[in-house]
Write a protein that holds these residues in place. Structure first.
Motif, PDB file in Angstrom:
ATOM      1  N   LEU A 139      -9.838  51.894   7.461  1.00 38.00           N
ATOM      2  CA  LEU A 139      -9.116  51.927   6.194  1.00 38.00           C
ATOM      3  C   LEU A 139      -7.616  51.871   6.428  1.00 38.00           C
ATOM      4  O   LEU A 139      -6.864  51.311   5.627  1.00 38.00           O
ATOM      5  CB  LEU A 139      -9.491  53.189   5.420  1.00 38.00           C
ATOM      6  CG  LEU A 139      -8.794  53.442   4.079  1.00 38.00           C
ATOM      7  CD1 LEU A 139      -9.065  52.292   3.111  1.00 38.00           C
ATOM      8  CD2 LEU A 139      -9.252  54.761   3.481  1.00 38.00           C
ATOM      9  N   ASP A 140      -7.165  52.438   7.556  1.00 42.28           N
ATOM     10  CA  ASP A 140      -5.728  52.481   7.831  1.00 42.28           C
ATOM     11  C   ASP A 140      -5.160  51.110   8.171  1.00 42.28           C
ATOM     12  O   ASP A 140      -3.942  50.966   8.308  1.00 42.28           O
ATOM     13  CB  ASP A 140      -5.438  53.468   8.971  1.00 42.28           C
ATOM     14  CG  ASP A 140      -6.114  53.049  10.269  1.00 42.28           C
ATOM     15  OD1 ASP A 140      -7.353  52.946  10.279  1.00 42.28           O
ATOM     16  OD2 ASP A 140      -5.403  52.822  11.264  1.00 42.28           O
ATOM     17  N   ALA A 141      -6.016  50.094   8.295  1.00 37.94           N
ATOM     18  CA  ALA A 141      -5.509  48.740   8.516  1.00 37.94           C
ATOM     19  C   ALA A 141      -5.003  48.107   7.223  1.00 37.94           C
ATOM     20  O   ALA A 141      -4.429  47.019   7.253  1.00 37.94           O
ATOM     21  CB  ALA A 141      -6.597  47.861   9.132  1.00 37.94           C
ATOM     22  N   CYS A 142      -5.241  48.781   6.093  1.00 39.17           N
ATOM     23  CA  CYS A 142      -4.769  48.300   4.796  1.00 39.17           C
ATOM     24  C   CYS A 142      -3.504  49.065   4.394  1.00 39.17           C
ATOM     25  O   CYS A 142      -3.331  50.225   4.748  1.00 39.17           O
ATOM     26  CB  CYS A 142      -5.857  48.471   3.741  1.00 39.17           C
ATOM     27  SG  CYS A 142      -7.350  47.519   4.095  1.00 39.17           S
ATOM     28  N   MET A 168      -5.611  57.980  17.073  1.00 42.55           N
ATOM     29  CA  MET A 168      -5.384  56.577  16.699  1.00 42.55           C
ATOM     30  C   MET A 168      -3.949  56.193  17.054  1.00 42.55           C
ATOM     31  O   MET A 168      -3.006  56.912  16.754  1.00 42.55           O
ATOM     32  CB  MET A 168      -5.620  56.391  15.194  1.00 42.55           C
ATOM     33  CG  MET A 168      -5.552  54.934  14.753  1.00 42.55           C
ATOM     34  SD  MET A 168      -6.894  53.949  15.426  1.00 42.55           S
ATOM     35  CE  MET A 168      -8.316  54.708  14.636  1.00 42.55           C
ATOM     36  N   VAL A 169      -3.793  55.076  17.738  1.00 42.97           N
ATOM     37  CA  VAL A 169      -2.467  54.614  18.153  1.00 42.97           C
ATOM     38  C   VAL A 169      -2.010  53.502  17.231  1.00 42.97           C
ATOM     39  O   VAL A 169      -2.802  52.903  16.494  1.00 42.97           O
ATOM     40  CB  VAL A 169      -2.505  54.118  19.612  1.00 42.97           C
ATOM     41  CG1 VAL A 169      -2.859  55.265  20.543  1.00 42.97           C
ATOM     42  CG2 VAL A 169      -3.489  52.974  19.777  1.00 42.97           C
ATOM     43  N   ILE A 170      -0.737  53.220  17.270  1.00 47.20           N
ATOM     44  CA  ILE A 170      -0.178  52.167  16.443  1.00 47.20           C
ATOM     45  C   ILE A 170      -0.787  50.819  16.810  1.00 47.20           C
ATOM     46  O   ILE A 170      -1.093  50.550  17.985  1.00 47.20           O
ATOM     47  CB  ILE A 170       1.361  52.136  16.605  1.00 47.20           C
ATOM     48  CG1 ILE A 170       1.985  51.203  15.554  1.00 47.20           C
ATOM     49  CG2 ILE A 170       1.749  51.712  18.022  1.00 47.20           C
ATOM     50  CD1 ILE A 170       3.489  51.307  15.495  1.00 47.20           C
ATOM     51  N   ASP A 171      -1.000  49.987  15.813  1.00 51.11           N
ATOM     52  CA  ASP A 171      -1.542  48.644  16.017  1.00 51.11           C
ATOM     53  C   ASP A 171      -0.380  47.710  16.351  1.00 51.11           C
ATOM     54  O   ASP A 171       0.333  47.233  15.473  1.00 51.11           O
ATOM     55  CB  ASP A 171      -2.271  48.181  14.753  1.00 51.11           C
ATOM     56  CG  ASP A 171      -2.925  46.811  14.909  1.00 51.11           C
ATOM     57  OD1 ASP A 171      -2.702  46.162  15.953  1.00 51.11           O
ATOM     58  OD2 ASP A 171      -3.654  46.397  13.993  1.00 51.11           O
ATOM     59  N   GLU A 172      -0.190  47.466  17.631  1.00 55.19           N
ATOM     60  CA  GLU A 172       0.970  46.691  18.072  1.00 55.19           C
ATOM     61  C   GLU A 172       0.847  45.212  17.724  1.00 55.19           C
ATOM     62  O   GLU A 172       1.854  44.488  17.735  1.00 55.19           O
ATOM     63  CB  GLU A 172       1.157  46.871  19.577  1.00 55.19           C
ATOM     64  CG  GLU A 172       1.509  48.313  19.974  1.00 55.19           C
ATOM     65  CD  GLU A 172       1.724  48.459  21.471  1.00 55.19           C
ATOM     66  OE1 GLU A 172       1.415  47.500  22.211  1.00 55.19           O
ATOM     67  OE2 GLU A 172       2.199  49.535  21.887  1.00 55.19           O
ATOM     68  N   GLU A 173      -0.354  44.739  17.417  1.00 57.09           N
ATOM     69  CA  GLU A 173      -0.529  43.325  17.076  1.00 57.09           C
ATOM     70  C   GLU A 173      -0.323  43.055  15.585  1.00 57.09           C
ATOM     71  O   GLU A 173      -0.149  41.910  15.172  1.00 57.09           O
ATOM     72  CB  GLU A 173      -1.930  42.865  17.488  1.00 57.09           C
ATOM     73  CG  GLU A 173      -2.186  42.924  18.992  1.00 57.09           C
ATOM     74  CD  GLU A 173      -3.585  42.448  19.343  1.00 57.09           C
ATOM     75  OE1 GLU A 173      -4.355  42.134  18.394  1.00 57.09           O
ATOM     76  OE2 GLU A 173      -3.903  42.382  20.535  1.00 57.09           O
ATOM     77  N   ARG A 174      -0.335  44.107  14.813  1.00 59.66           N
ATOM     78  CA  ARG A 174      -0.257  43.932  13.363  1.00 59.66           C
ATOM     79  C   ARG A 174       1.051  43.293  12.890  1.00 59.66           C
ATOM     80  O   ARG A 174       1.018  42.389  12.049  1.00 59.66           O
ATOM     81  CB  ARG A 174      -0.461  45.278  12.680  1.00 59.66           C
ATOM     82  CG  ARG A 174      -0.570  45.215  11.169  1.00 59.66           C
ATOM     83  CD  ARG A 174      -0.972  46.588  10.636  1.00 59.66           C
ATOM     84  NE  ARG A 174      -1.025  46.641   9.202  1.00 59.66           N
ATOM     85  CZ  ARG A 174      -1.299  47.731   8.519  1.00 59.66           C
ATOM     86  NH1 ARG A 174      -1.540  48.869   9.168  1.00 59.66           N
ATOM     87  NH2 ARG A 174      -1.335  47.718   7.201  1.00 59.66           N
ATOM     88  N   PRO A 175       2.202  43.701  13.400  1.00 60.35           N
ATOM     89  CA  PRO A 175       3.440  43.043  12.940  1.00 60.35           C
ATOM     90  C   PRO A 175       3.420  41.535  13.151  1.00 60.35           C
ATOM     91  O   PRO A 175       3.880  40.780  12.295  1.00 60.35           O
ATOM     92  CB  PRO A 175       4.534  43.724  13.773  1.00 60.35           C
ATOM     93  CG  PRO A 175       3.965  45.043  14.144  1.00 60.35           C
ATOM     94  CD  PRO A 175       2.498  44.809  14.336  1.00 60.35           C
ATOM     95  N   GLY A 176       2.849  41.101  14.259  1.00 59.24           N
ATOM     96  CA  GLY A 176       2.784  39.662  14.524  1.00 59.24           C
ATOM     97  C   GLY A 176       1.887  38.946  13.530  1.00 59.24           C
ATOM     98  O   GLY A 176       2.227  37.853  13.046  1.00 59.24           O
ATOM     99  N   ARG A 177       0.752  39.569  13.203  1.00 54.05           N
ATOM    100  CA  ARG A 177      -0.149  38.950  12.230  1.00 54.05           C
ATOM    101  C   ARG A 177       0.500  38.860  10.858  1.00 54.05           C
ATOM    102  O   ARG A 177       0.401  37.831  10.177  1.00 54.05           O
ATOM    103  CB  ARG A 177      -1.454  39.767  12.124  1.00 54.05           C
ATOM    104  CG  ARG A 177      -2.325  39.759  13.363  1.00 54.05           C
ATOM    105  CD  ARG A 177      -3.728  40.280  13.033  1.00 54.05           C
ATOM    106  NE  ARG A 177      -3.716  41.612  12.450  1.00 54.05           N
ATOM    107  CZ  ARG A 177      -3.773  42.741  13.161  1.00 54.05           C
ATOM    108  NH1 ARG A 177      -3.823  42.681  14.491  1.00 54.05           N
ATOM    109  NH2 ARG A 177      -3.787  43.921  12.565  1.00 54.05           N
ATOM    110  N   VAL A 178       1.182  39.944  10.475  1.00 52.74           N
ATOM    111  CA  VAL A 178       1.820  39.958   9.163  1.00 52.74           C
ATOM    112  C   VAL A 178       2.949  38.938   9.097  1.00 52.74           C
ATOM    113  O   VAL A 178       3.067  38.169   8.130  1.00 52.74           O
ATOM    114  CB  VAL A 178       2.344  41.370   8.835  1.00 52.74           C
ATOM    115  CG1 VAL A 178       3.181  41.354   7.560  1.00 52.74           C
ATOM    116  CG2 VAL A 178       1.177  42.345   8.688  1.00 52.74           C
TER     117      VAL A 178
END
Length: 516
Positions: free
Chosen positions: A96-99, A1-11
């Motif tokens: 689950l790791d998206a939480c 599993m790689v880091i979710d690079e889009e997550r910081p932008g969504r947050v």
């Protein structure tokens, strides 16, 4: 599993939206159903467990096009949904790791129920805290010390509340958060040391525990009035007489503005909150039991809060509540089993005016309904405290549990205490679980136990039963162990002979709890 690079932008985008938004005071009620319908389609396509759930019920999501169609969507219940599927499958994308965190609540078996959430879920709940701190406490104008008195740890109350208060501070409110948890000595130390530096101190906790804190402080000479005390309460229904009593002891002078109760669950955080408007309506109804019975269909006075229908959409089902809301585990038509109902904003105002009471008007000298005999004058809601939002009322799960210091106590937990060797042969296994309030408005756990035929009442047996029940509650129910102070953990046991007509009438289906 790689880091979710889009997550910081969504947050960042989500938090920016919350931090830059004005405090919400209105939400069109008809938009709630549309928002729920949109969430349904999103969850059906992104949450593996929900897609499987709908398929098993033979429902094609594409057939749900209108808000009327939405009423055909099957209800979710914890046993048949959350506990049936693997935890990752309940999350979007099966991840689950998206939480960011998990919250835990004890179930009837004592096995924790895990509810994942993300920081973006917190902003929806923080908006409810903002409504309280801004609309009731004027925390935008006052330096505020927020003292978290909920138990800390995996349980939802403490950590979630601290996070939401910190979001308000990050938004610019002059709020400082302290987290002593449910330690009375540490709470009093924090208030005494830090309180003088602030214009007001907000205690956030379960009603009976907060009362314990106030009483303990008075016993140690604390002058609560000098701290500008405010209360945020959750977890239990309390009376307006209780609000008056605690308010007087804490030096509070405006009952409609000095405290606010939250309607919250581990499943989805805070679903609604008291406002000065809802409190003023409730105080009127407390003094007018006939009106309350007409509105609620029950002689009990429920918790009455307002809610945002766009983020938490409520429906009713056979006298109980359903809600739809986005979370780490999105829930659509979730049957939480709380007894209650919903009342639109316009209907509530019209109902009150039918009884010659306008909750938006300046109070008259002869206005009825403070709290059934208290001396406090009701305070007008005012523009801040009168959000144009619908109302939801909640009696709680009186058929299944009782709530004590915020801990759900299940009949199954008590049953085990009656089944221990040396006890089981002296009782039938039937009991009635209650929470009773004494003259000083302190609450105590009560268990009325049916004796086996031919067994006489014996104080020594009552004491033995009380100790056994306490032992099993501590063993099986983590909320009880962490929320309820030691001095209140041993229940008062009352023994009744077999077939007692008041509690155990023969030939009648037994109920293990009884409305307060």
């Amino acid at each position: 599993m790689v880091i979710d690079e889009e997550r910081p932008g969504r947050v960042l985008a989500g938090l920016r939206e919350f931090y830059q938004a004005e405090p919400a005071s209105t939400a069109p009620e008809d938009q709630g159903a549309e928002a729920a319908l949109a969430l349904f389609h999103d969850v059906a396509s992104t949450v593996p467990a929900y897609g499987s759930f709908l398929a098993e019920h033979g429902l094609d999501p594409a057939s749900v096009r209108t808000t009327a169609d939405f009423e055909r969507v099957p209800l979710l219940v914890k046993e048949a949904y959350q506990r049936r599927y693997a935890l990752p499958e309940l999350c979007r994308g099966g991840r689950l790791d998206a939480c960011d965190m998990v919250a835990v609540s004890s179930g009837s078996s004592g096995t924790p129920t895990v509810w994942p959430r993300s920081v973006l879920d917190e902003r929806l709940v923080a908006a409810r805290f903002e409504q309280v701190f801004h609309g009731s406490f004027r925390a935008d104008e006052r330096r505020t010390l927020a003292v978290i008195c909920f138990a800390l740890g995996s349980w939802v109350g403490g950590m979630y509340t601290a996070a939401c208060c910190r979001h308000l501070a990050a938004k610019g409110y002059p709020i400082t958060v302290a987290t002593p948890g449910n330690d009375v000595d540490e709470i009093l130390r924090v208030v005494g040391e830090l309180g003088p530096h602030f214009d007001q101190v907000v205690l956030l906790g379960y009603p009976p525990f907060v009362k314990n804190v106030i009483d303990a402080g008075l016993g140690r000479g604390v002058d609560w009035a000098r701290y500008g005390i405010r209360l945020v309460l959750a977890g239990e229904v309390f009376s307006e007489q209780w609000r008056d009593l605690v308010g007087r002891r804490a030096g509070m002078t405006e009952p409609c503005h000095d405290s606010a109760s939250l309607y919250g669950t581990a499943d989805a955080g805070v679903l609604g909150n008291e406002t000065p408007l809802s409190i003023r309506v409730r105080r009127f109804l407390a003094g007018n039991p006939d009106a309350a019975r007409e509105l609620f269909g029950d002689s009990r006075l429920p918790t009455l809060v307002q809610y945002d229908p766009v983020t938490r959409y409520f429906e009713t089902h056979e006298g109980t509540l359903l809600f739809t809301g986005d979370n780490g585990v999105p829930l659509v038509r979730y049957h939480i089993a709380d007894e209650g109902g919903i009342v639109s904003y316009d209907r509530m105002l019209a109902f009150c005016r039918k009884y010659d009471f306008d909750p938006l008007a300046e109070p008259r000298d002869d206005e009825p309904g403070t709290a059934g005999g208290g001396d406090d004058e009701p305070v007008t809601a005012g523009p801040r405290g009168a959000p144009v939002l619908p109302f939801v009322y909640v009696f709680g799960r009186s058929l299944f549990t009782v709530s004590f210091f915020g801990a759900n106590i299940y009949p199954e937990n008590v049953t085990v205490g009656l089944e221990r060797p040396g006890i089981s042969d002296q009782v039938t296994g039937k009991f009635v679980l209650r929470v009773e309030e004494d003259e000083d408005r302190d609450r105590h756990l009560s268990v009325v136990v049916e004796l086996a035929p031919g067994v006489p009442p014996d104080p020594a047996l009552a004491s033995l039963l009380a100790g056994s029940i306490r032992t099993e509650l501590l063993r099986l129910n983590s909320e009880f162990a962490h929320y309820v102070p030691d001095a209140y953990q041993t229940p008062a046991v009352e023994l009744r002979r077999a077939g007692d007509p008041e509690f155990f009438p023969p030939g009648v289906k037994h109920r293990y709890t009884r409305p307060e």
